[in-house]
Motif scaffolding. Structure first.
Motif, mmCIF file in Angstrom:
data_model
loop_
_atom_site.group_PDB
_atom_site.id
_atom_site.type_symbol
_atom_site.label_atom_id
_atom_site.label_comp_id
_atom_site.label_asym_id
_atom_site.label_seq_id
_atom_site.Cartn_x
_atom_site.Cartn_y
_atom_site.Cartn_z
ATOM 1 N N ALA A 118 0.816 -1.213 0.000
ATOM 2 C CA ALA A 118 0.000 0.000 0.000
ATOM 3 C C ALA A 118 0.849 1.264 0.000
ATOM 4 O O ALA A 118 0.373 2.324 -0.385
ATOM 5 C CB ALA A 118 -0.933 -0.009 1.203
ATOM 6 N N ASP A 119 2.109 1.195 0.410
ATOM 7 C CA ASP A 119 2.983 2.370 0.420
ATOM 8 C C ASP A 119 3.586 2.673 -0.941
ATOM 9 O O ASP A 119 4.173 3.743 -1.125
ATOM 10 C CB ASP A 119 4.091 2.194 1.460
ATOM 11 N N SER A 120 3.472 1.769 -1.888
ATOM 12 C CA SER A 120 3.939 2.047 -3.237
ATOM 13 C C SER A 120 3.054 3.145 -3.831
ATOM 14 O O SER A 120 1.839 3.135 -3.650
ATOM 15 C CB SER A 120 3.852 0.791 -4.096
ATOM 16 N N LEU A 162 -3.915 -4.149 -4.363
ATOM 17 C CA LEU A 162 -2.988 -3.651 -3.360
ATOM 18 C C LEU A 162 -2.918 -4.618 -2.189
ATOM 19 O O LEU A 162 -3.938 -5.089 -1.704
ATOM 20 C CB LEU A 162 -3.431 -2.279 -2.839
ATOM 21 N N ALA A 163 -1.729 -4.900 -1.743
ATOM 22 C CA ALA A 163 -1.547 -5.787 -0.590
ATOM 23 C C ALA A 163 -1.628 -4.938 0.663
ATOM 24 O O ALA A 163 -0.693 -4.227 1.006
ATOM 25 C CB ALA A 163 -0.200 -6.491 -0.670
ATOM 26 N N ILE A 164 -2.761 -4.970 1.332
ATOM 27 C CA ILE A 164 -2.933 -4.167 2.529
ATOM 28 C C ILE A 164 -3.068 -5.063 3.735
ATOM 29 O O ILE A 164 -3.499 -6.197 3.636
ATOM 30 C CB ILE A 164 -4.144 -3.218 2.422
ATOM 31 N N GLY A 165 -2.692 -4.534 4.872
ATOM 32 C CA GLY A 165 -2.767 -5.297 6.115
ATOM 33 C C GLY A 165 -4.124 -5.176 6.764
ATOM 34 O O GLY A 165 -5.125 -4.865 6.126
ATOM 35 N N ASP A 166 -4.158 -5.401 8.071
ATOM 36 C CA ASP A 166 -5.406 -5.346 8.811
ATOM 37 C C ASP A 166 -5.950 -3.934 8.920
ATOM 38 O O ASP A 166 -7.140 -3.738 9.090
ATOM 39 C CB ASP A 166 -5.208 -5.926 10.225
#
Length: 117
Positions: A62-64, A88-92
């Protein structure tokens, strides 16, 4: 240098134009590129890329592109989507998924006949 799982961390401006063979800017599917790329990129312009289909093929963190302020895409005949936010690969923490849209101030899309979303 991709050894630290980051890519192009210092780059702030990127302009790509008239590259007939280019299909995407980044491909993270094969695992060669890091998941965090262009964290400081402020402006991205893509112009006259007839075979260009998408900015990123595969997942990114997500920071990209989190500081991207200006995005311009023009005359990319094969492009079907600009950013696949579902990819997007986001966390919890669901706040991460809005980083891209909250920094974007200017979006210019023109002459994209196959654009779906």
């Amino acid at each position: 240098d991709f050894d630290n799982n980051e890519g192009f961390v210092e780059l702030e401006y990127l302009y790509v134009r008239e590259c007939n063979q280019m299909k995407c800017l980044l491909d993270t599917v094969d695992g060669i590129l890091p998941r965090l790329v262009f964290p400081n990129l402020k402006e991205l312009r893509l112009f006259r890329l007839p075979n260009f289909m998408e900015i990123c093929h595969g997942q990114l963190s997500a920071d990209s592109f989190s500081k991207l302020q200006k995005l311009g895409v023009e005359s990319c005949d094969s492009m079907s989507n600009v950013f696949d936010l579902e990819g997007l690969a986001i966390g919890d923490d669901q706040v991460d998924d809005i980083k891209l849209s909250s920094s974007l101030k200017e979006l210019y899309l023109r002459d994209l006949p196959n654009l779906i979303h």
